[in-house]
Enzyme design. Structure first.
Site, short mmCIF file in Angstrom:
data_model
loop_
_atom_site.label_atom_id
_atom_site.label_comp_id
_atom_site.label_asym_id
_atom_site.label_seq_id
_atom_site.Cartn_x
_atom_site.Cartn_y
_atom_site.Cartn_z
N HIS A 82 0.84 -1.20 0.00
CA HIS A 82 0.00 0.00 0.00
C HIS A 82 0.87 1.25 0.00
O HIS A 82 1.83 1.33 0.76
CB HIS A 82 -0.89 -0.02 1.25
CG HIS A 82 -2.05 0.91 1.18
ND1 HIS A 82 -1.91 2.27 1.27
CD2 HIS A 82 -3.37 0.68 1.02
CE1 HIS A 82 -3.11 2.83 1.18
NE2 HIS A 82 -4.02 1.89 1.03
N HIS A 168 10.93 13.46 8.28
CA HIS A 168 11.51 12.86 9.49
C HIS A 168 12.29 11.63 9.03
O HIS A 168 11.78 10.87 8.19
CB HIS A 168 10.38 12.48 10.44
CG HIS A 168 10.82 11.89 11.74
ND1 HIS A 168 11.32 10.60 11.87
CD2 HIS A 168 10.84 12.40 13.00
CE1 HIS A 168 11.61 10.37 13.13
NE2 HIS A 168 11.33 11.44 13.84
N PRO A 169 13.52 11.39 9.54
CA PRO A 169 14.36 10.31 8.98
C PRO A 169 13.67 8.94 8.96
O PRO A 169 13.71 8.25 7.94
CB PRO A 169 15.58 10.30 9.90
CG PRO A 169 15.37 11.35 10.95
CD PRO A 169 14.19 12.16 10.59
N GLY A 172 8.99 9.67 8.30
CA GLY A 172 8.49 10.27 7.08
C GLY A 172 7.65 11.51 7.30
O GLY A 172 8.09 12.48 7.91
#
Lengths: 300, 300
Positions: A82, A168-169, A172
């Site tokens: 997804h 954000h590492p 996400g």
């Protein structure tokens, strides 16, 4: 009148049941929030939680959910069928009782901003909460997925509504929004000719000239050997069930095909059915305040 | 699933507002009971209280109501236009949610017996709770009123179900029972000819060969200058709204008269409307468990 809002966060974890249950525990622990349903899909590696509560309680629950998801889900190693942008991928708020879309839009903005600040996660607003038309559609916001996000966000068109200018590492980004309840509504035809169902679906769906808040396709019910018009109703107040049903019926008639029945898959808001009853009974001046159970609940 | 029963006691006081409010306070004070409505009629010298709650809480509330009514109402000096037997005249229990008629019949018997013992008031059971067919109809039980009660009770046919064999000196007798929710449902015709409404009323009502659970008459809406079929639906599960509506429509057609609308007066149980929606949408396998609000309440 009490306020009930539904919130249907999707998290990018459908395989590790201990993480899903940690997430469920975090939201359930908030007083005033009820966890109605949890559905995990291993292929999608994704879970959908359904919560209900008032605005303040849901805000708390969503912050708690980000706490767990940010700690336990790493998009850099996440695989699944997804499309997704983040650990908590999408957070839609849905008006159910005593509130409307505007309150849900305000809530999406408020909680989105809070999450962005607290966790350093960029937040996009979609659907009714979108800050620009090109950001309304979830598919467009999510296009490129987590893997393409850093690149996508360099385009000013895709600057986040809240939070840092890059992903954000590990977590996400997140997409917050507000929408009406979805109704999965299917109409069954007295024919095994799927072409009839496909033509009717085309007649009623928005994308090919039909009703503004209907998506539809023709499918075959193999077991019953009948064709079905499978419909998603995205705003039952503006495109009501009975109108779609009547159009399906009259389009089917053109092929000499009867409507043998219809079905609601999953849940349906009571008002969608009240509207259908009021239409067929030609009720004058009916309001949901006349419903006995609503009157009883009002006094609780 | 939680249980909600409605109880609609009628007391023989509609003029002294302090007595009515004492009665209201007595029932409201019971935890688990909600007082939904109080309507007093000065001409009838009678008040109708509408309560909702579970079986145990309603039992407490009704005992409290008899406490006030027995102390404050004296039938020997009571005057009013409405027939009555007692201070608390009639106590019907109505199934709303998570219970059926049998539970309401049991409750009517239980609370009736308790009241009879505690206050020395004879209690008759009526409608679904009746102990014999000739006692089903409230009008028959009440015939002769308080003034004729001592004489009437000498007939073994009218021995009470509970309590002493003669009336309480000041409080008379009480009638306990169980029934389905009533729906006041009117269908408006596109004609000023009241004869058409009267003929249709005759066609649909039980007493002249129509539906088992429909009472009906033809009336004139002077302001709108149209005729109306005014209907009381006494069991919407067995005689549904949509069937009566369709019959009114087809009977009206025979006179070339259209149905211009319909109306529900007062409250209507949600299930009566769900049934009408399911009928007109030809829903297959629909249950009220699919209604979003019901799902939310289930988890409360």
């Amino acid at each position: 009148m009490r306020q009930v809002i539904e919130c249907v966060p999707n998290i990018s974890e459908g395989r590790r049941s201990e993480v899903v249950s940690e997430a469920a525990t975090a939201v359930e622990g908030v007083s005033g929030v009820r966890l109605l349903d949890v559905q995990s899909d291993k292929d999608h590696n994704r879970s959908v939680l359904t919560l209900a509560g008032d605005a303040a309680a849901l805000g708390e629950a969503i912050v708690g959910l980000f706490e767990v998801a940010t700690a336990r889900i790493d998009l850099r190693t996440h695989e699944g069928g997804h499309p997704r942008l983040g650990a908590v991928d999408v957070v839609p708020f849905v008006p159910i009782e005593g509130v409307g879309l505007p309150e849900c839009v305000a809530l999406a903005r408020e909680v989105g901003e809070r999450v962005a600040e607290r966790f350093g996660i960029p937040v996009f607003l979609y659907e009714e909460a979108a800050s620009a038309p090109h950001r309304r559609n979830l598919e467009d916001v999510r296009r490129g997925q987590f893997e393409g996000l850093a690149e996508k966000m360099k385009d000013p068109l895709w600057a986040p509504d809240f939070g840092p200018s890059g992903p954000h590492p590990s977590a996400g980004a997140a997409v917050f929004g507000a929408r009406m309840p979805l109704i999965a509504y299917n109409v069954n035809l007295g024919t095994s000719d799927i072409e009839v169902a496909k033509r009717i679906a085309k007649a009623i769906r928005h994308s090919s000239g039909g009703y503004r808040y209907a998506k539809a396709m023709g499918v075959m019910l193999d077991e019953r050997r009948i064709a079905q018009v499978s419909i998603n109703m995205t705003d039952f107040k503006k495109t009501p069930l009975h109108r779609v049903f009547e159009t399906v019926r009259s389009e089917a008639e053109r092929y000499g095909v009867p409507v043998v029945g219809s079905e609601v898959v999953g849940l349906v808001p009571s008002e969608a059915l009240f509207d259908a009853a009021a239409h067929s009974l030609r009720l004058e001046g009916f309001t949901p305040a006349q419903v006995l159970e609503n009157k009883i609940r009002e006094t609780e």
